[in-house]
Motif scaffolding. Structure first.
Motif, PDB file in Angstrom:
ATOM      1  N   ARG A  80      -8.322  -1.062  -0.778  1.00  0.00           N
ATOM      2  CA  ARG A  80      -7.445   0.114  -0.689  1.00  0.00           C
ATOM      3  C   ARG A  80      -6.568   0.245  -1.932  1.00  0.00           C
ATOM      4  NH1 ARG A  80      -7.498  -1.549   4.793  1.00  0.00           N
ATOM      5  NH2 ARG A  80      -5.584  -2.753   4.571  1.00  0.00           N
ATOM      6  N   MET A  81      -6.130  -0.895  -2.468  1.00  0.00           N
ATOM      7  CA  MET A  81      -5.344  -0.836  -3.704  1.00  0.00           C
ATOM      8  C   MET A  81      -6.207  -0.333  -4.856  1.00  0.00           C
ATOM      9  SD  MET A  81      -2.261  -1.782  -2.918  1.00  0.00           S
ATOM     10  CE  MET A  81      -1.384  -2.509  -4.313  1.00  0.00           C
ATOM     11  N   ALA A  82      -7.472  -0.755  -4.890  1.00  0.00           N
ATOM     12  CA  ALA A  82      -8.385  -0.264  -5.921  1.00  0.00           C
ATOM     13  C   ALA A  82      -8.570   1.241  -5.799  1.00  0.00           C
ATOM     14  CB  ALA A  82      -9.724  -0.982  -5.818  1.00  0.00           C
ATOM     15  N   ASP A  83      -8.630   1.728  -4.573  1.00  0.00           N
ATOM     16  CA  ASP A  83      -8.747   3.172  -4.388  1.00  0.00           C
ATOM     17  C   ASP A  83      -7.495   3.877  -4.893  1.00  0.00           C
ATOM     18  OD1 ASP A  83     -10.275   5.474  -3.185  1.00  0.00           O
ATOM     19  OD2 ASP A  83      -8.396   5.672  -2.079  1.00  0.00           O
ATOM     20  N   GLY A  84      -6.332   3.239  -4.747  1.00  0.00           N
ATOM     21  CA  GLY A  84      -5.115   3.812  -5.310  1.00  0.00           C
ATOM     22  C   GLY A  84      -5.184   3.907  -6.823  1.00  0.00           C
ATOM     23  N   ILE A  85      -5.685   2.856  -7.466  1.00  0.00           N
ATOM     24  CA  ILE A  85      -5.863   2.891  -8.928  1.00  0.00           C
ATOM     25  C   ILE A  85      -6.826   4.014  -9.307  1.00  0.00           C
ATOM     26  CG2 ILE A  85      -6.637   1.614 -10.950  1.00  0.00           C
ATOM     27  CD1 ILE A  85      -4.081   0.505  -9.712  1.00  0.00           C
ATOM     28  N   ARG A  86      -7.908   4.129  -8.548  1.00  0.00           N
ATOM     29  CA  ARG A  86      -8.872   5.205  -8.814  1.00  0.00           C
ATOM     30  C   ARG A  86      -8.189   6.570  -8.747  1.00  0.00           C
ATOM     31  NH1 ARG A  86     -11.506   8.878  -5.926  1.00  0.00           N
ATOM     32  NH2 ARG A  86     -10.450   8.118  -4.039  1.00  0.00           N
ATOM     33  N   ARG A  87      -7.379   6.784  -7.740  1.00  0.00           N
ATOM     34  CA  ARG A  87      -6.703   8.077  -7.606  1.00  0.00           C
ATOM     35  C   ARG A  87      -5.723   8.311  -8.756  1.00  0.00           C
ATOM     36  NH1 ARG A  87      -3.689   8.155  -2.342  1.00  0.00           N
ATOM     37  NH2 ARG A  87      -3.853   5.889  -2.386  1.00  0.00           N
ATOM     38  N   ILE A  88      -5.059   7.256  -9.211  1.00  0.00           N
ATOM     39  CA  ILE A  88      -4.141   7.405 -10.335  1.00  0.00           C
ATOM     40  C   ILE A  88      -4.902   7.822 -11.592  1.00  0.00           C
ATOM     41  CG2 ILE A  88      -2.726   6.077 -11.963  1.00  0.00           C
ATOM     42  CD1 ILE A  88      -1.582   4.597  -9.524  1.00  0.00           C
ATOM     43  N   GLU A 108       0.823  -1.210   0.000  1.00  0.00           N
ATOM     44  CA  GLU A 108       0.000   0.000   0.000  1.00  0.00           C
ATOM     45  C   GLU A 108       0.860   1.266   0.000  1.00  0.00           C
ATOM     46  OE1 GLU A 108      -2.837  -0.456   3.180  1.00  0.00           O
ATOM     47  OE2 GLU A 108      -3.464  -2.408   2.389  1.00  0.00           O
ATOM     48  N   ALA A 109       1.995   1.222   0.692  1.00  0.00           N
ATOM     49  CA  ALA A 109       2.909   2.363   0.651  1.00  0.00           C
ATOM     50  C   ALA A 109       3.438   2.582  -0.763  1.00  0.00           C
ATOM     51  CB  ALA A 109       4.064   2.147   1.628  1.00  0.00           C
ATOM     52  N   ALA A 110       3.714   1.478  -1.465  1.00  0.00           N
ATOM     53  CA  ALA A 110       4.164   1.593  -2.852  1.00  0.00           C
ATOM     54  C   ALA A 110       3.082   2.217  -3.724  1.00  0.00           C
ATOM     55  CB  ALA A 110       4.569   0.222  -3.398  1.00  0.00           C
ATOM     56  N   THR A 141      -6.193 -12.896   8.226  1.00  0.00           N
ATOM     57  CA  THR A 141      -5.368 -12.434   7.115  1.00  0.00           C
ATOM     58  C   THR A 141      -6.168 -12.383   5.821  1.00  0.00           C
ATOM     59  OG1 THR A 141      -3.267 -13.122   8.088  1.00  0.00           O
ATOM     60  CG2 THR A 141      -3.359 -13.020   5.703  1.00  0.00           C
ATOM     61  N   ARG A 142      -7.049 -13.354   5.601  1.00  0.00           N
ATOM     62  CA  ARG A 142      -7.898 -13.313   4.399  1.00  0.00           C
ATOM     63  C   ARG A 142      -8.795 -12.070   4.420  1.00  0.00           C
ATOM     64  NH1 ARG A 142      -7.434 -18.099   1.695  1.00  0.00           N
ATOM     65  NH2 ARG A 142      -6.687 -19.877   2.927  1.00  0.00           N
ATOM     66  N   ALA A 143      -9.341 -11.758   5.592  1.00  0.00           N
ATOM     67  CA  ALA A 143     -10.169 -10.556   5.702  1.00  0.00           C
ATOM     68  C   ALA A 143      -9.331  -9.300   5.473  1.00  0.00           C
ATOM     69  CB  ALA A 143     -10.833 -10.508   7.079  1.00  0.00           C
ATOM     70  N   ALA A 144      -8.111  -9.293   6.033  1.00  0.00           N
ATOM     71  CA  ALA A 144      -7.228  -8.141   5.833  1.00  0.00           C
ATOM     72  C   ALA A 144      -6.872  -7.984   4.361  1.00  0.00           C
ATOM     73  CB  ALA A 144      -5.958  -8.309   6.669  1.00  0.00           C
ATOM     74  N   ASP A 145      -6.709  -9.108   3.661  1.00  0.00           N
ATOM     75  CA  ASP A 145      -6.378  -9.040   2.240  1.00  0.00           C
ATOM     76  C   ASP A 145      -7.546  -8.481   1.428  1.00  0.00           C
ATOM     77  OD1 ASP A 145      -4.767  -9.560  -0.097  1.00  0.00           O
ATOM     78  OD2 ASP A 145      -6.068 -11.273  -0.494  1.00  0.00           O
TER      79      ASP A 145
END
Length: 222
Positions: A146-154, A87-89, A136-140
């Motif tokens: 959150r990664m999808a939100d990063g794509i959205r912001r990009i 997520e930091a990446a 861990t499955r729930a965290a994933d």
């Protein structure tokens, strides 16, 4: 999640039996997580017992038990660190997209994360195994959102989409597809099967083209 570990570069995951407060305790937990990763990579998930990890970290089982009482807790702690780094990446990529205005965002994203997967041996050993905990499955699942939100912001900073409900769903679908393809590529080859990675780019570029076409004629200035 708390303060970053001084040596391991991860955030303190939850749950921990106890959160370290003093510098010595934080350093000890960081050392334990490094040792757990070595055991994971070298011996597999089943070796992640408190006894084995404590021996590898050169700490007492009682000291380890203060923070990580069992294998599930060790898995959850390692997973939290890996997800935080991914997520930091993504945050770094959002900033870079705004500054650089990429012509091929799909290529940049896949190449960046393929490079991370090549270097994160522990991440691959954990994710490709069959011993992920329910936590861990729930965290994933939350991580993928959150990664999808990063794509959205990009896509927004690149000016190729408009921020609406459909964009969020499309970005989530793209993340799910990319994750499945990446897992298969790295199961085939520790360096990532290049042919499958190229096919992933081709597929996701087509999806991006279809997605951006939805917004043609709308107010999506660069």
């Amino acid at each position: 999640m708390g303060d970053p570990a001084p040596e391991h570069g991860v955030t303190w995951p939850v749950p921990l039996r106890r959160t370290p407060q003093q510098a010595r305790s934080k350093a000890r937990l960081a050392r334990v997580l490094q040792a757990a990763e070595r055991v994971l990579v070298g011996e597999g998930v089943q070796a992640l017992t408190t006894t084995r990890v404590a021996a590898e970290a050169n700490v007492s089982v009682g000291s380890l038990y203060q923070y990580l009482p069992d294998r599930d807790a060790i898995i959850d702690a390692l997973a939290a660190g890996y997800l935080a780094r991914l997520e930091a990446a993504m945050d770094d990529l959002v900033r870079a997209a705004a500054a650089e205005q990429w012509e091929d965002p799909v290529g940049v994203l896949i190449d960046t994360y393929a490079a991370i997967y090549r270097s994160e041996h522990g991440f691959r050993a954990l994710w490709f195994g069959s011993s992920l905990t329910e936590q861990t499955r729930a965290a994933d699942r939350e991580h993928k959102r959150r990664m999808a939100d990063g794509i959205r912001r990009i896509l927004l900073v690149l000016g190729v989409a408009r921020d609406d409900e459909g964009l969020g769903l499309a970005c989530h679908a793209a993340v799910l597809a990319a994750d499945a393809l990446a897992q298969e590529a790295f199961r085939r080859d520790p360096q990532g099967d290049p042919g499958l990675l190229d096919e992933s780019k081709l597929m996701l570029r087509g999806y991006l083209t279809a997605l951006t076409a939805r917004y043609e004629g709308q107010n999506t200035p660069r």
